[in-house]
Write a protein that holds these residues in place. Structure first.
Motif, PDB file in Angstrom:
ATOM      1  N   ILE A  11       0.813  -1.215   0.000  1.00 58.45           N
ATOM      2  CA  ILE A  11       0.000   0.000   0.000  1.00 58.45           C
ATOM      3  C   ILE A  11       0.854   1.276   0.000  1.00 58.45           C
ATOM      4  N   SER A  12       2.160   1.147   0.042  1.00 58.42           N
ATOM      5  CA  SER A  12       3.036   2.311   0.114  1.00 58.42           C
ATOM      6  C   SER A  12       3.559   2.708  -1.266  1.00 58.42           C
ATOM      7  N   PRO A  13       3.153   3.880  -1.785  1.00 57.45           N
ATOM      8  CA  PRO A  13       3.675   4.314  -3.077  1.00 57.45           C
ATOM      9  C   PRO A  13       5.170   4.626  -3.034  1.00 57.45           C
ATOM     10  N   TYR A  14       5.656   5.115  -1.894  1.00 64.94           N
ATOM     11  CA  TYR A  14       7.092   5.390  -1.791  1.00 64.94           C
ATOM     12  C   TYR A  14       7.903   4.095  -1.836  1.00 64.94           C
ATOM     13  N   THR A  15       7.321   3.014  -1.332  1.00 58.84           N
ATOM     14  CA  THR A  15       8.020   1.734  -1.408  1.00 58.84           C
ATOM     15  C   THR A  15       8.075   1.253  -2.854  1.00 58.84           C
ATOM     16  N   TYR A  16       7.018   1.503  -3.619  1.00 57.72           N
ATOM     17  CA  TYR A  16       7.054   1.195  -5.050  1.00 57.72           C
ATOM     18  C   TYR A  16       8.252   1.875  -5.709  1.00 57.72           C
ATOM     19  N   SER A  62       2.778  15.156  -0.569  1.00 60.35           N
ATOM     20  CA  SER A  62       3.180  13.808  -0.967  1.00 60.35           C
ATOM     21  C   SER A  62       2.753  13.500  -2.397  1.00 60.35           C
ATOM     22  N   LEU A  63       1.570  13.938  -2.778  1.00 56.54           N
ATOM     23  CA  LEU A  63       1.093  13.689  -4.135  1.00 56.54           C
ATOM     24  C   LEU A  63       2.026  14.335  -5.157  1.00 56.54           C
ATOM     25  N   ARG A  64       2.393  15.601  -4.921  1.00 56.79           N
ATOM     26  CA  ARG A  64       3.335  16.279  -5.829  1.00 56.79           C
ATOM     27  C   ARG A  64       4.705  15.614  -5.790  1.00 56.79           C
ATOM     28  N   ASP A  65       5.137  15.250  -4.599  1.00 64.14           N
ATOM     29  CA  ASP A  65       6.455  14.644  -4.430  1.00 64.14           C
ATOM     30  C   ASP A  65       6.536  13.287  -5.136  1.00 64.14           C
ATOM     31  N   LEU A  66       5.496  12.475  -5.008  1.00 69.24           N
ATOM     32  CA  LEU A  66       5.467  11.169  -5.666  1.00 69.24           C
ATOM     33  C   LEU A  66       5.539  11.315  -7.185  1.00 69.24           C
ATOM     34  N   ARG A  68       6.918  13.810  -8.806  1.00 68.83           N
ATOM     35  CA  ARG A  68       8.297  14.220  -9.124  1.00 68.83           C
ATOM     36  C   ARG A  68       9.235  13.028  -9.111  1.00 68.83           C
ATOM     37  N   TRP A  69       9.093  12.173  -8.086  1.00 67.99           N
ATOM     38  CA  TRP A  69       9.953  10.985  -7.985  1.00 67.99           C
ATOM     39  C   TRP A  69       9.750  10.061  -9.180  1.00 67.99           C
ATOM     40  N   ALA A  70       8.504   9.818  -9.556  1.00 74.52           N
ATOM     41  CA  ALA A  70       8.217   8.933 -10.686  1.00 74.52           C
ATOM     42  C   ALA A  70       8.825   9.497 -11.968  1.00 74.52           C
ATOM     43  N   GLU A  71       8.720  10.807 -12.147  1.00 76.34           N
ATOM     44  CA  GLU A  71       9.311  11.448 -13.323  1.00 76.34           C
ATOM     45  C   GLU A  71      10.839  11.324 -13.280  1.00 76.34           C
ATOM     46  N   TYR A  72      11.405  11.550 -12.114  1.00 81.34           N
ATOM     47  CA  TYR A  72      12.864  11.464 -11.946  1.00 81.34           C
ATOM     48  C   TYR A  72      13.371  10.049 -12.244  1.00 81.34           C
ATOM     49  N   LEU A  73      12.657   9.044 -11.773  1.00 81.67           N
ATOM     50  CA  LEU A  73      13.053   7.644 -11.990  1.00 81.67           C
ATOM     51  C   LEU A  73      12.588   7.110 -13.345  1.00 81.67           C
ATOM     52  N   VAL A  75       9.518   6.171 -14.274  1.00 85.87           N
ATOM     53  CA  VAL A  75       8.671   4.992 -14.093  1.00 85.87           C
ATOM     54  C   VAL A  75       7.207   5.429 -14.140  1.00 85.87           C
ATOM     55  N   PRO A  76       6.324   4.557 -14.609  1.00 86.38           N
ATOM     56  CA  PRO A  76       4.895   4.916 -14.620  1.00 86.38           C
ATOM     57  C   PRO A  76       4.373   5.021 -13.196  1.00 86.38           C
ATOM     58  N   PHE A  77       3.437   5.936 -12.996  1.00 87.89           N
ATOM     59  CA  PHE A  77       2.874   6.114 -11.656  1.00 87.89           C
ATOM     60  C   PHE A  77       1.448   6.621 -11.762  1.00 87.89           C
ATOM     61  N   LYS A  78       0.553   5.970 -11.035  1.00 89.58           N
ATOM     62  CA  LYS A  78      -0.834   6.421 -10.927  1.00 89.58           C
ATOM     63  C   LYS A  78      -1.191   6.418  -9.445  1.00 89.58           C
ATOM     64  N   MET A  79      -1.522   7.571  -8.930  1.00 83.94           N
ATOM     65  CA  MET A  79      -1.833   7.685  -7.509  1.00 83.94           C
ATOM     66  C   MET A  79      -3.186   7.074  -7.199  1.00 83.94           C
ATOM     67  N   ILE A  80      -3.208   6.240  -6.196  1.00 82.60           N
ATOM     68  CA  ILE A  80      -4.452   5.722  -5.637  1.00 82.60           C
ATOM     69  C   ILE A  80      -4.360   5.896  -4.134  1.00 82.60           C
ATOM     70  N   ARG A  81      -5.472   6.067  -3.508  1.00 83.02           N
ATOM     71  CA  ARG A  81      -5.451   6.206  -2.052  1.00 83.02           C
ATOM     72  C   ARG A  81      -5.110   4.847  -1.445  1.00 83.02           C
ATOM     73  N   PRO A  82      -4.019   4.779  -0.671  1.00 84.76           N
ATOM     74  CA  PRO A  82      -3.631   3.493  -0.082  1.00 84.76           C
ATOM     75  C   PRO A  82      -4.746   2.840   0.737  1.00 84.76           C
TER      76      PRO A  82
END
Length: 194
Positions: A11-16, A62-66, A68-73, A75-82
């Motif tokens: 359930i952790s997007p940062y762990t992804y 966190s939403l903005r930060d996630l 940014r991280w996905a763009e930096y890495l 990798v595809p990213f779609k935010m869902i509420r954990p």
């Protein structure tokens, strides 16, 4: 060989994001990474922490930060509420697997969940992951009662190690283990592994 305990919950997007960096980390360092599933909501409660979603400004950041991280890495990213899905069935399977099988399964789940390949609002999201990622159906047969007890035990283990969230990394290279929390601390973990 140095040992790194890697505590995670799907359930952790940062762990992804940390998982997306893991192959490079393992390639660059002579370390054994032990993937250890934990029950994140329980760990947060036991440690006295507060989920980011419960703090409005932190959730917005966190939403903005996630993103940014996905763009930096890259990798595809779609935010869902954990809190919109229950990761425990997948966590029980992760616990029941070991070694390379656990790593393969966990990577598949993290990628499917956080890239948006699977709709977590459906009842059969885990079945969809097994089909999409062509995972062995034999992995589905997990003794849930035992897995629940073991997941509780690893959550306590993480708490005892000092964890209050995930991703948490514990480096065992000296008599006193070193803890690193968050995808943004993986660079510090890398330096400590040199």
């Amino acid at each position: 060989m140095k040992q790194v305990d890697f505590y995670f919950d799907f359930i952790s997007p940062y762990t992804y994001l940390a998982v997306m960096k893991m192959d490079k980390f393992v390639t660059e360092h002579d370390v054994q990474v032990n993937w250890i599933p934990v029950n994140l909501p329980k760990l947060i409660k036991l440690s006295g922490n507060t989920p980011p979603a419960n703090i409005k400004n932190k959730a917005l950041y966190s939403l903005r930060d996630l993103k940014r991280w996905a763009e930096y890495l890259n990798v595809p990213f779609k935010m869902i509420r954990p809190s919109t899905f229950d990761s425990r069935p997948a966590m029980y399977i992760a616990w029941a697997l070991a070694g390379d099988e656990r790593v393969e399964f966990c990577k598949a789940v993290f990628e499917a969940v956080w890239s948006g390949d699977v709709d977590m609002r459906t009842e059969h999201w885990l079945d969809d992951i097994f089909v999409q990622k062509k995972l062995p159906q034999a992995w589905r047969h997990t003794p849930h009662d035992q897995a629940k007890q073991e997941l509780d035990a690893t959550t306590q283990q993480a708490l005892k190690a000092g964890a209050f969230g995930v991703p948490t990394f514990i480096l065992h290279d000296t008599p006193r283990p070193k803890m690193f929390f968050g995808v943004d601390r993986m660079d510090f973990l890398s330096r400590a592994c040199l």
